[in-house]
Design a protein around this motif. Structure first.
Motif, PDB file in Angstrom:
ATOM      1  N   ARG A 256      -3.568   3.130  -8.246  1.00  0.00           N
ATOM      2  CA  ARG A 256      -3.735   3.158  -6.694  1.00  0.00           C
ATOM      3  C   ARG A 256      -3.888   1.692  -5.827  1.00  0.00           C
ATOM      4  O   ARG A 256      -3.591   1.404  -4.878  1.00  0.00           O
ATOM      5  N   ALA A 257      -4.404   0.619  -6.748  1.00  0.00           N
ATOM      6  CA  ALA A 257      -4.975  -0.724  -6.283  1.00  0.00           C
ATOM      7  C   ALA A 257      -3.430  -1.190  -5.914  1.00  0.00           C
ATOM      8  O   ALA A 257      -3.539  -2.364  -4.997  1.00  0.00           O
ATOM      9  N   ARG A 258      -2.377  -0.934  -6.516  1.00  0.00           N
ATOM     10  CA  ARG A 258      -1.180  -1.651  -6.269  1.00  0.00           C
ATOM     11  C   ARG A 258      -0.191  -0.931  -5.347  1.00  0.00           C
ATOM     12  O   ARG A 258       0.823  -1.204  -4.791  1.00  0.00           O
ATOM     13  N   SER A 259      -1.025   0.269  -4.637  1.00  0.00           N
ATOM     14  CA  SER A 259      -0.306   0.942  -3.492  1.00  0.00           C
ATOM     15  C   SER A 259      -0.436   0.227  -2.057  1.00  0.00           C
ATOM     16  O   SER A 259      -1.673  -0.424  -2.020  1.00  0.00           O
ATOM     17  N   TYR A 260       0.335   0.149  -1.174  1.00  0.00           N
ATOM     18  CA  TYR A 260       0.082   0.060   0.035  1.00  0.00           C
ATOM     19  C   TYR A 260      -0.453   1.316   0.928  1.00  0.00           C
ATOM     20  O   TYR A 260      -0.277   2.314   0.658  1.00  0.00           O
ATOM     21  N   PRO A 261      -1.113   0.751   1.908  1.00  0.00           N
ATOM     22  CA  PRO A 261      -2.019   1.856   2.844  1.00  0.00           C
ATOM     23  C   PRO A 261      -1.046   2.775   3.080  1.00  0.00           C
ATOM     24  O   PRO A 261      -1.501   4.164   2.794  1.00  0.00           O
ATOM     25  N   HIS A 262       0.228   2.479   3.519  1.00  0.00           N
ATOM     26  CA  HIS A 262       0.972   3.677   3.905  1.00  0.00           C
ATOM     27  C   HIS A 262       1.390   4.797   2.870  1.00  0.00           C
ATOM     28  O   HIS A 262       1.861   6.157   3.076  1.00  0.00           O
ATOM     29  N   GLN A 263       1.114   4.485   1.546  1.00  0.00           N
ATOM     30  CA  GLN A 263       1.429   5.305   0.579  1.00  0.00           C
ATOM     31  C   GLN A 263       0.217   6.112   0.214  1.00  0.00           C
ATOM     32  O   GLN A 263       0.557   7.016  -0.732  1.00  0.00           O
ATOM     33  N   LEU A 264      -1.028   6.185   0.907  1.00  0.00           N
ATOM     34  CA  LEU A 264      -2.059   7.063   0.683  1.00  0.00           C
ATOM     35  C   LEU A 264      -2.148   7.837   1.689  1.00  0.00           C
ATOM     36  O   LEU A 264      -1.764   7.564   2.712  1.00  0.00           O
ATOM     37  N   SER A 265      -2.935   9.036   1.222  1.00  0.00           N
ATOM     38  CA  SER A 265      -3.129  10.040   2.403  1.00  0.00           C
ATOM     39  C   SER A 265      -4.279   9.701   3.140  1.00  0.00           C
ATOM     40  O   SER A 265      -4.959   8.704   2.765  1.00  0.00           O
ATOM     41  N   GLY A 266      -4.540  10.359   4.189  1.00  0.00           N
ATOM     42  CA  GLY A 266      -5.718   9.913   5.378  1.00  0.00           C
ATOM     43  C   GLY A 266      -7.020   9.795   4.605  1.00  0.00           C
ATOM     44  O   GLY A 266      -7.644   9.043   4.848  1.00  0.00           O
ATOM     45  N   GLY A 267      -7.195  10.714   3.585  1.00  0.00           N
ATOM     46  CA  GLY A 267      -8.734  10.628   2.985  1.00  0.00           C
ATOM     47  C   GLY A 267      -8.869   9.516   2.024  1.00  0.00           C
ATOM     48  O   GLY A 267      -9.899   8.864   2.056  1.00  0.00           O
TER      49      GLY A 267
ATOM     50  N   GLU B 251      -9.966   5.316  12.440  1.00  0.00           N
ATOM     51  CA  GLU B 251      -8.502   5.348  11.920  1.00  0.00           C
ATOM     52  C   GLU B 251      -8.231   4.585  10.875  1.00  0.00           C
ATOM     53  O   GLU B 251      -7.977   3.298  11.246  1.00  0.00           O
ATOM     54  N   PRO B 252      -8.465   4.849   9.497  1.00  0.00           N
ATOM     55  CA  PRO B 252      -8.119   3.908   8.516  1.00  0.00           C
ATOM     56  C   PRO B 252      -6.945   3.141   8.537  1.00  0.00           C
ATOM     57  O   PRO B 252      -6.703   2.003   8.078  1.00  0.00           O
ATOM     58  N   MET B 253      -5.777   3.732   9.018  1.00  0.00           N
ATOM     59  CA  MET B 253      -4.388   3.217   9.047  1.00  0.00           C
ATOM     60  C   MET B 253      -4.373   1.982   9.812  1.00  0.00           C
ATOM     61  O   MET B 253      -3.929   1.239   9.178  1.00  0.00           O
ATOM     62  N   THR B 254      -4.907   1.956  10.879  1.00  0.00           N
ATOM     63  CA  THR B 254      -5.148   0.864  11.726  1.00  0.00           C
ATOM     64  C   THR B 254      -5.927  -0.237  11.273  1.00  0.00           C
ATOM     65  O   THR B 254      -5.833  -1.602  11.672  1.00  0.00           O
ATOM     66  N   SER B 255      -6.853   0.049  10.625  1.00  0.00           N
ATOM     67  CA  SER B 255      -7.908  -1.079  10.061  1.00  0.00           C
ATOM     68  C   SER B 255      -7.447  -1.599   8.602  1.00  0.00           C
ATOM     69  O   SER B 255      -8.113  -2.551   8.404  1.00  0.00           O
ATOM     70  N   LEU B 256      -6.620  -1.052   8.049  1.00  0.00           N
ATOM     71  CA  LEU B 256      -5.926  -1.715   6.665  1.00  0.00           C
ATOM     72  C   LEU B 256      -4.810  -2.547   7.188  1.00  0.00           C
ATOM     73  O   LEU B 256      -4.034  -2.111   8.108  1.00  0.00           O
ATOM     74  N   ASN B 257      -4.451  -3.594   6.521  1.00  0.00           N
ATOM     75  CA  ASN B 257      -3.218  -4.348   6.794  1.00  0.00           C
ATOM     76  C   ASN B 257      -2.250  -3.853   6.005  1.00  0.00           C
ATOM     77  O   ASN B 257      -2.172  -3.635   4.711  1.00  0.00           O
ATOM     78  N   PRO B 258      -0.997  -3.443   6.523  1.00  0.00           N
ATOM     79  CA  PRO B 258       0.125  -2.653   6.021  1.00  0.00           C
ATOM     80  C   PRO B 258       0.836  -3.515   5.088  1.00  0.00           C
ATOM     81  O   PRO B 258       1.470  -2.817   4.131  1.00  0.00           O
ATOM     82  N   ALA B 259       0.632  -4.900   5.214  1.00  0.00           N
ATOM     83  CA  ALA B 259       1.412  -5.642   4.468  1.00  0.00           C
ATOM     84  C   ALA B 259       0.968  -6.111   3.078  1.00  0.00           C
ATOM     85  O   ALA B 259       1.648  -6.567   2.142  1.00  0.00           O
ATOM     86  N   PHE B 260      -0.421  -5.704   2.762  1.00  0.00           N
ATOM     87  CA  PHE B 260      -0.899  -5.938   1.375  1.00  0.00           C
ATOM     88  C   PHE B 260      -1.234  -4.618   0.875  1.00  0.00           C
ATOM     89  O   PHE B 260      -1.749  -3.938   1.369  1.00  0.00           O
ATOM     90  N   THR B 261      -1.550  -4.771  -0.550  1.00  0.00           N
ATOM     91  CA  THR B 261      -1.723  -3.661  -1.270  1.00  0.00           C
ATOM     92  C   THR B 261      -3.294  -3.532  -1.103  1.00  0.00           C
ATOM     93  O   THR B 261      -3.953  -4.457  -0.776  1.00  0.00           O
ATOM     94  N   VAL B 262      -3.664  -1.995  -1.454  1.00  0.00           N
ATOM     95  CA  VAL B 262      -5.151  -1.805  -1.162  1.00  0.00           C
ATOM     96  C   VAL B 262      -6.013  -2.755  -1.983  1.00  0.00           C
ATOM     97  O   VAL B 262      -6.938  -3.293  -1.672  1.00  0.00           O
ATOM     98  N   GLY B 263      -5.528  -2.957  -3.451  1.00  0.00           N
ATOM     99  CA  GLY B 263      -6.475  -3.761  -4.355  1.00  0.00           C
ATOM    100  C   GLY B 263      -6.452  -5.227  -3.761  1.00  0.00           C
ATOM    101  O   GLY B 263      -7.403  -5.763  -3.795  1.00  0.00           O
TER     102      GLY B 263
END
Lengths: 274, 336, 336
Positions: free
Chosen positions: B160-171, B111-123
């Motif tokens: 996309r590097a400036r997006s937060y994890p919740h703004q991305l789809s599961g894939g 589950e990538p949502m729980t292993s990415l930190n929601p408070a930082f951008t993906v980049g």
């Protein structure tokens, strides 16, 4: 099963022991107390403790130990009753709002928020000033000002349980709203509720003490922990024992309830089950 | 020597990670749970090793123990070695492990949502890897992060590097996780059910991407999954686990065409398959036993259709039955 | 002589369950007290029919509206628009929910969240009996509970236990027993096997097949796994973004799918056989499923479709019967 886990818990067990001890001591005050708590004796005014009177006497020569024991009855009763009333009203409001949602929920949240916008102690003092002194009125005033706490806890728990599939499964099995609330929703909110009510008793005891201390609480000469404290206020430099012993009783009881509450939080945590 | 064996294509494979006799247990309220009991597993240079089993079989715990990311307590690694670059990972200090994790061996999760930190951008999260392991400056690291996102085929990577994890789809999140994991070009990628939470069309995209990146970077992959189809599509070798043990090991052709262990047999026959329509599913009877209450002898003996008297007495040894093909079973020949 | 009982058995060819123009829109965001906000068109005008004794498969990826469709059929959620008729009863407008629920039952996906943790198995199964068969005596209810538990492969000893004492597969058996205890005529199953392990999945699929025979059930079976659907269902409807894109008898759908989405979906399923896997051509779709909040204009699939033309962008294709019993919503499929 539950009892076994309480007995194993490092917080719940000492808490439970203290609470049981305090309750038993107050309940059997008439058997345990060495003197009549109301009996004046001018010849024995302000006697130091650990002599004839274990906790000493006050400025009317009344035995402090007996007064603390009898006072416990009043303080505990006020604490428990106010929490009981507040939590019953809180359960009704929180469950209704959380389960049905929509406009009913909006109205209930509005009322709870309005009540919460007053500092609880000030609200209680205001209510006491309007209704006048007396044990019954203290219970009512303290219950009213703590309803929002229980209402919010129950509403929060109900909101999360409402999402569970077993609620939908119950509807699928033909159960109506009332049956779902009593059979499926409320039994699953018990755990967080037990924790807050336990700790609520502790804070109610403190509130009662504060009220009596400022003269708005239980009217004399009947003892409560709060008004024994208030009685000793003027003699605090000559006779500190008048305030120290009821103070210790309050501290011990509040600590006991808080420990029990914290311990129950661990014990009832479903993640630790299995 | 099993260390250097020739596989079908004739390439010589050299081991890159060797796990020997790994045992891990969890000390819980209800008692000690032996989650992994004496696991041997070898990952060769440049191969995809599929680790297959049902929930609770110890496949994730094995991988996490190698990276030393199981919580201790309640977990504890009781025995074993995990040799990587001539060092035993299980004996390294925590500081040395930090130099391995995310740098030489990376892991991605279900589950990538729980292993990415929601408070930082993906980049920022990818840039962090470069700053930590490569000591890059903030600006440079972020630019590299955008490059990495382009590499995992995320459209419009600079944005996309400036997006937060919740703004991305599961894939997209799983792609971002892969970008983080591969940022330092690790030698090993451990993928723990990487496509289980994704839809089939997205799963096909991710598997395709993983295959491409593996050839580009030249890494080895440990793919943990319960999906036999996924294994068949990208693995070179397979390890089948049951109740904390490896029960069978072999190339994918060994496992799918001439498997030897009754559990492997049962597993393969219980999966509904599009290529064999309307065939009756053969179930494995019974339920997976509790790990602290395993049957005597072979752990599978209480569910096995071919159980013999000795299976209930002694645990079978993990013995070779062909070149690079091993099975933990007392049966001499396949009865099917 | 066409007897009345035969007609009741549904051999007349009349649809048993008929869904017409079903829509479910969910409001999104916080609506103000008066105004109306945006809506998600979770289900946007779908129609299908089911004959008695059939199992209709409803397949699609996450977010396609298959679960919402299932719930709306049983009015666990109220439909926004459309008509549902079941065995002559107007489901959409009936006020007699008890009569409806007694005949039509839902089976939930997650056996961990669908059983109340504080109720014993007996009480869980007794709940529908209390509601639907109030006239029964307690001992009759108990007999029926035991009998139903045995049908799903559990025993009377299990009655006093609580859900947490069971494994996932056993819990799903309990959930099935709860739905079956009042002998319903239609069951809507929402991914009942997707939370289960592979070997247990086969057990439950076989159980569902058997129950369908024993109880003479009709079913709507919702799933994302095309292989599972293939083993259980006929006919099959494929959903994409709130609409049915193709509906067809089983053999035809798998052998000659008409809609490009169905084709891509089928090609994306990995097959547990390495030999076939080496030959399989995956038709990779680009991008993700768009959010139903702003579904694309025209054909909702056109941004990902390899065949999309001008008309696909502008107009929404209707479901048209292209071969007998086989319909697809695609301009390209309709006029090849």
């Amino acid at each position: 099963m539950l009892i076994k886990r309480v007995l194993k818990n490092k917080l719940a067990l000492p808490g439970l022991l203290v609470v049981v001890f305090v309750i038993l001591a107050s309940l059997f005050a008439s058997h345990v107390a060495p003197f009549d708590p109301l009996k004046l004796s001018l010849s024995k005014r302000i006697q130091a403790p650990f002599d004839e009177h274990v906790f000493g006497t006050d400025h009317f020569g009344r035995d402090i130990l007996s007064r603390v024991l009898y006072g416990g009855r009043v303080s505990l009763m006020v604490g428990v009753l106010s929490v009981l009333f507040a939590s019953i009203v809180g359960i009704i409001l929180g469950a209704t709002g959380g389960y049905f949602g929509g406009k009913i929920d909006y109205a209930i949240v509005l009322v709870l928020d309005a009540l919460m916008s007053f500092p609880p102690l000030l609200l209680t003092i205001g209510l006491m000033a309007v209704m006048g002194q007396g044990v019954k009125n203290i219970v009512i005033a303290m219950a009213l000002s703590s309803i929002p706490t229980y209402g919010r806890v129950v509403r929060g728990a109900v909101l999360s349980i409402r999402q569970k599939e077993y609620i939908e499964a119950a509807r699928n099995a033909g159960s109506g709203d009332l049956k779902i609330i009593f059979l499926h929703v409320l039994p699953n909110t018990i755990a967080p509720l037990i924790v807050v009510t336990t700790m609520g008793v502790a804070s109610a005891i403190l509130t009662e003490a504060a009220l009596s201390f400022v003269g708005l609480g239980v009217p004399g000469p009947d003892p409560s922990w709060g008004n024994i404290l208030a009685d000793g206020r003027d003699y605090i430099s000559q006779a500190p024992w008048i305030t120290i012993f009821p103070g210790l009783a309050i501290t011990l009881t509040v600590l006991g309830f808080n420990l029990l509450g914290d311990g129950l939080r661990d014990v009832l945590d479903p993640k630790l089950k299995q | 020597m099993p260390d250097n064996f020739e596989n079908i294509s004739g390439k010589i494979r050299t081991p890159i990670l060797e796990v020997r006799d790994l045992s891990v247990s969890f000390h819980l309220l209800e008692g000690v749970i032996p989650a992994v009991a004496g696991v041997d597993m070898v990952l060769n240079q440049g191969e995809v090793l599929g680790v297959v089993g049902e929930s609770g079989c110890g496949k994730s715990v094995t991988a996490k123990s190698v990276l030393r990311i199981i919580p201790c307590p309640p977990g504890s690694i009781d025995s074993g070695t995990a040799m990587f670059e001539d060092r035993n990972l299980l004996e390294l200090t925590e500081a040395e492990m930090e130099g391995v994790r995310g740098n030489k061996i990376s892991m991605i999760f279900q589950e990538p949502m729980t292993s990415l930190n929601p408070a930082f951008t993906v980049g920022d999260q990818i840039a962090e890897v470069f700053r930590f392991h490569r000591g890059m400056k903030k600006r440079e690291a972020f630019e590299r992060a955008v490059e990495e996102l382009r590499r995992v085929e995320i459209p419009d990577p600079a944005k996309r590097a400036r997006s937060y994890p919740h703004q991305l789809s599961g894939g997209m999140r799983q792609r971002a996780m892969i970008a983080i994991a591969l940022a330092c070009r690790p030698r090993i990628l451990i993928a723990d059910e990487p496509t289980t939470a994704l839809d089939v069309t997205i799963q096909a995209q991710i598997l395709n991407l993983m295959g491409q990146l593996q050839t580009d970077i030249g890494m080895s992959i440990i793919l943990i999954t319960h999906n036999l189809g996924v294994v068949a599509s990208i693995a070179d070798r397979v390890v089948i686990m049951y109740a904390g043990r490896v029960v069978e090991e072999g190339t994918i052709d060994d496992i799918f065409a001439c498997h030897h262990h009754p559990y492997t047999h049962g597993l393969l026959r219980s999966v509904p398959r599009l290529d064999r329509p309307s065939e009756d599913l053969q179930e494995i009877k019974g339920i997976v036993p509790k790990l602290n209450d395993l049957p005597r002898g072979c752990a599978f003996s209480n569910r096995c259709d071919y159980v013999m008297e000795q299976c209930r007495q002694r645990e079978p040894v993990f013995k070779p039955i062909g070149s690079g093909h091993k099975s933990r079973c007392w049966l001499e020949n396949r009865p099917w | 002589m066409v007897s009345l009982s035969e007609k009741k058995q549904g051999y007349s060819g009349e649809p048993y369950l008929s869904v017409t123009g079903l829509k479910k829109y969910f409001p999104v965001g916080r609506r103000s007290l008066t105004g109306k906000g945006a809506v998600v068109k979770a289900v946007d005008g779908i129609s299908f029919q089911l004959k008695k004794g059939q199992i209709l498969g409803l397949v699609g990826e996450s977010g396609c509206g298959k679960t919402t469709t299932g719930r709306t059929i049983l009015r666990l959620i109220e439909p926004t628009d459309g008509n549902i008729v079941f065995d002559g009863m107007d489901v959409t407008h009936t006020r007699d929910m008890k009569a409806l629920r007694k005949k039509m039952q839902f089976v939930f996906q997650d056996p961990y969240s669908s059983l109340n943790p504080r109720m014993s198995i007996f009480r869980i199964l007794k709940e529908p009996l209390d509601n639907f068969m109030g006239h029964m005596s307690r001992s009759d209810k108990k007999d029926l509970v035991v009998q139903t538990l045995q049908t799903v492969g559990l025993t009377a000893d299990h009655m006093g236990r609580f859900p947490h004492e069971f494994s996932g597969g056993q819990r799903q058996r309990v959930a099935l027993a709860r739905s079956l205890v009042c002998s319903p005529e239609l069951m809507v199953c929402d991914e009942p096997v997707s939370a289960l392990d592979v070997s247990i999945q086969a057990q439950v699929i076989n159980l569902l097949k058997r129950l369908k025979q024993e109880y003479n059930l009709s079913m709507v079976f919702i799933a994302h796994d095309l292989a599972v659907v293939e083993h259980l269902c006929d006919p099959i409807a494929v959903m994409y973004l709130g609409g049915i894109v193709e509906i067809s008898p089983k053999e035809e759908l798998y052998s000659s799918p008409l809609h490009p989405y169905t084709q891509a979906l089928l090609s994306a399923v990995p097959i547990p056989d390495p030999v076939l896997e080496r030959q399989r051509k995956v038709q990779l779709l680009t991008g993700d499923v768009p959010s139903p909040l702003n579904a694309p204009s025209g054909c909702t699939f056109h941004p990902r479709c390899p065949l999309a033309g001008e008309e696909c962008r502008l107009q929404r294709p209707q479901l048209v019967e292209i071969r007998p019993g086989h319909s697809a919503a695609c301009f390209k499929a309709a006029s090849p």
